[in-house]
Design a protein around this motif. Structure first.
Motif, short mmCIF file in Angstrom:
data_model
loop_
_atom_site.label_atom_id
_atom_site.label_comp_id
_atom_site.label_asym_id
_atom_site.label_seq_id
_atom_site.Cartn_x
_atom_site.Cartn_y
_atom_site.Cartn_z
N GLU A 187 0.85 -1.20 0.00
CA GLU A 187 0.00 0.00 0.00
C GLU A 187 0.88 1.24 0.00
O GLU A 187 1.98 1.23 0.53
N ASN A 188 0.35 2.32 -0.59
CA ASN A 188 1.07 3.58 -0.55
C ASN A 188 0.77 4.31 0.76
O ASN A 188 0.06 3.79 1.62
N SER A 189 1.27 5.52 0.91
CA SER A 189 1.10 6.25 2.17
C SER A 189 -0.35 6.65 2.41
O SER A 189 -0.73 6.93 3.55
N ALA A 190 -1.20 6.63 1.37
CA ALA A 190 -2.62 6.94 1.53
C ALA A 190 -3.45 5.68 1.82
O ALA A 190 -4.66 5.78 2.02
N GLY A 191 -2.80 4.52 1.84
CA GLY A 191 -3.51 3.28 2.14
C GLY A 191 -4.07 2.56 0.92
O GLY A 191 -4.72 1.53 1.05
N ALA A 192 -3.80 3.08 -0.28
CA ALA A 192 -4.28 2.45 -1.51
C ALA A 192 -3.27 1.40 -1.98
O ALA A 192 -2.06 1.59 -1.84
N ARG A 193 -3.76 0.32 -2.54
CA ARG A 193 -2.88 -0.72 -3.09
C ARG A 193 -2.08 -0.18 -4.26
O ARG A 193 -2.60 0.58 -5.08
N VAL A 194 -0.84 -0.58 -4.35
CA VAL A 194 0.00 -0.18 -5.48
C VAL A 194 0.03 -1.29 -6.51
O VAL A 194 -0.27 -2.45 -6.21
N ALA A 195 0.39 -0.94 -7.72
CA ALA A 195 0.42 -1.90 -8.83
C ALA A 195 1.63 -2.82 -8.71
O ALA A 195 2.67 -2.42 -8.18
N PRO A 196 1.49 -4.05 -9.22
CA PRO A 196 2.65 -4.93 -9.27
C PRO A 196 3.74 -4.28 -10.13
O PRO A 196 3.45 -3.54 -11.06
N GLY A 197 4.98 -4.56 -9.82
CA GLY A 197 6.08 -4.00 -10.59
C GLY A 197 7.35 -3.94 -9.78
O GLY A 197 7.47 -4.57 -8.73
N VAL A 198 8.31 -3.16 -10.26
CA VAL A 198 9.60 -3.02 -9.61
C VAL A 198 9.61 -1.74 -8.80
O VAL A 198 9.20 -0.67 -9.27
N TYR A 199 10.08 -1.85 -7.58
CA TYR A 199 10.18 -0.72 -6.66
C TYR A 199 11.58 -0.66 -6.08
O TYR A 199 12.33 -1.65 -6.14
N LEU A 200 11.95 0.47 -5.56
CA LEU A 200 13.23 0.64 -4.88
C LEU A 200 12.98 0.78 -3.40
O LEU A 200 12.06 1.49 -2.98
N VAL A 201 13.80 0.12 -2.60
CA VAL A 201 13.70 0.20 -1.15
C VAL A 201 14.99 0.84 -0.65
O VAL A 201 16.09 0.39 -1.01
N ARG A 202 14.85 1.89 0.16
CA ARG A 202 16.02 2.61 0.66
C ARG A 202 16.05 2.56 2.18
O ARG A 202 15.10 2.97 2.84
N LEU A 203 17.15 2.06 2.71
CA LEU A 203 17.41 2.08 4.14
C LEU A 203 18.50 3.12 4.36
O LEU A 203 19.61 2.98 3.84
N ALA A 204 18.17 4.18 5.07
CA ALA A 204 19.11 5.28 5.28
C ALA A 204 19.40 5.46 6.76
O ALA A 204 18.48 5.48 7.58
N GLY A 205 20.66 5.59 7.07
CA GLY A 205 21.10 5.85 8.43
C GLY A 205 21.91 7.13 8.47
O GLY A 205 21.97 7.87 7.49
N ASP A 206 22.54 7.37 9.59
CA ASP A 206 23.34 8.58 9.74
C ASP A 206 24.53 8.61 8.79
O ASP A 206 24.88 9.66 8.26
N ARG A 207 25.15 7.45 8.57
CA ARG A 207 26.39 7.42 7.81
C ARG A 207 26.33 6.62 6.52
O ARG A 207 27.32 6.56 5.79
N SER A 208 25.21 5.96 6.26
CA SER A 208 25.15 5.14 5.05
C SER A 208 23.73 5.03 4.52
O SER A 208 22.76 5.24 5.24
N VAL A 209 23.65 4.68 3.24
CA VAL A 209 22.38 4.46 2.57
C VAL A 209 22.51 3.18 1.76
O VAL A 209 23.49 2.98 1.04
N VAL A 210 21.51 2.31 1.87
CA VAL A 210 21.46 1.07 1.09
C VAL A 210 20.21 1.14 0.24
O VAL A 210 19.11 1.40 0.74
N LEU A 211 20.38 0.91 -1.07
CA LEU A 211 19.26 0.96 -2.01
C LEU A 211 19.19 -0.38 -2.72
O LEU A 211 20.19 -0.86 -3.25
N ARG A 212 18.01 -0.99 -2.73
CA ARG A 212 17.81 -2.29 -3.38
C ARG A 212 16.54 -2.27 -4.22
O ARG A 212 15.58 -1.58 -3.89
#
Length: 65
Positions: free
Chosen positions: A33-58
């Protein structure tokens, strides 16, 4: 730290978690779901984990239900 999902155009879809990176959250579930609570379409998305000193993108593939 923050954990956020983006579409391939770089637009934020949803922020899944935000807070201190002290082990307070060991796993996070995304209900496709997106931030409004609606379902998102199937597909490719990017996930970002960000901290103080590093960022990981997958890339992540969301399959249809």
């Amino acid at each position: 730290m923050s954990l956020e999902v983006f579409d391939l155009a770089g637009r934020s879809v949803v922020r899944l978690a935000q807070g201190r990176g002290d082990g307070a959250w060991n796993s996070v579930a995304w209900r496709s779901e997106n931030s409004a609570g609606a379902r998102v379409a199937p597909g490719v998305y990017l996930v970002r984990l960000a901290g103080d000193r590093s960022v990981v993108l997958r890339r992540m593939v969301l399959l249809g239900r």
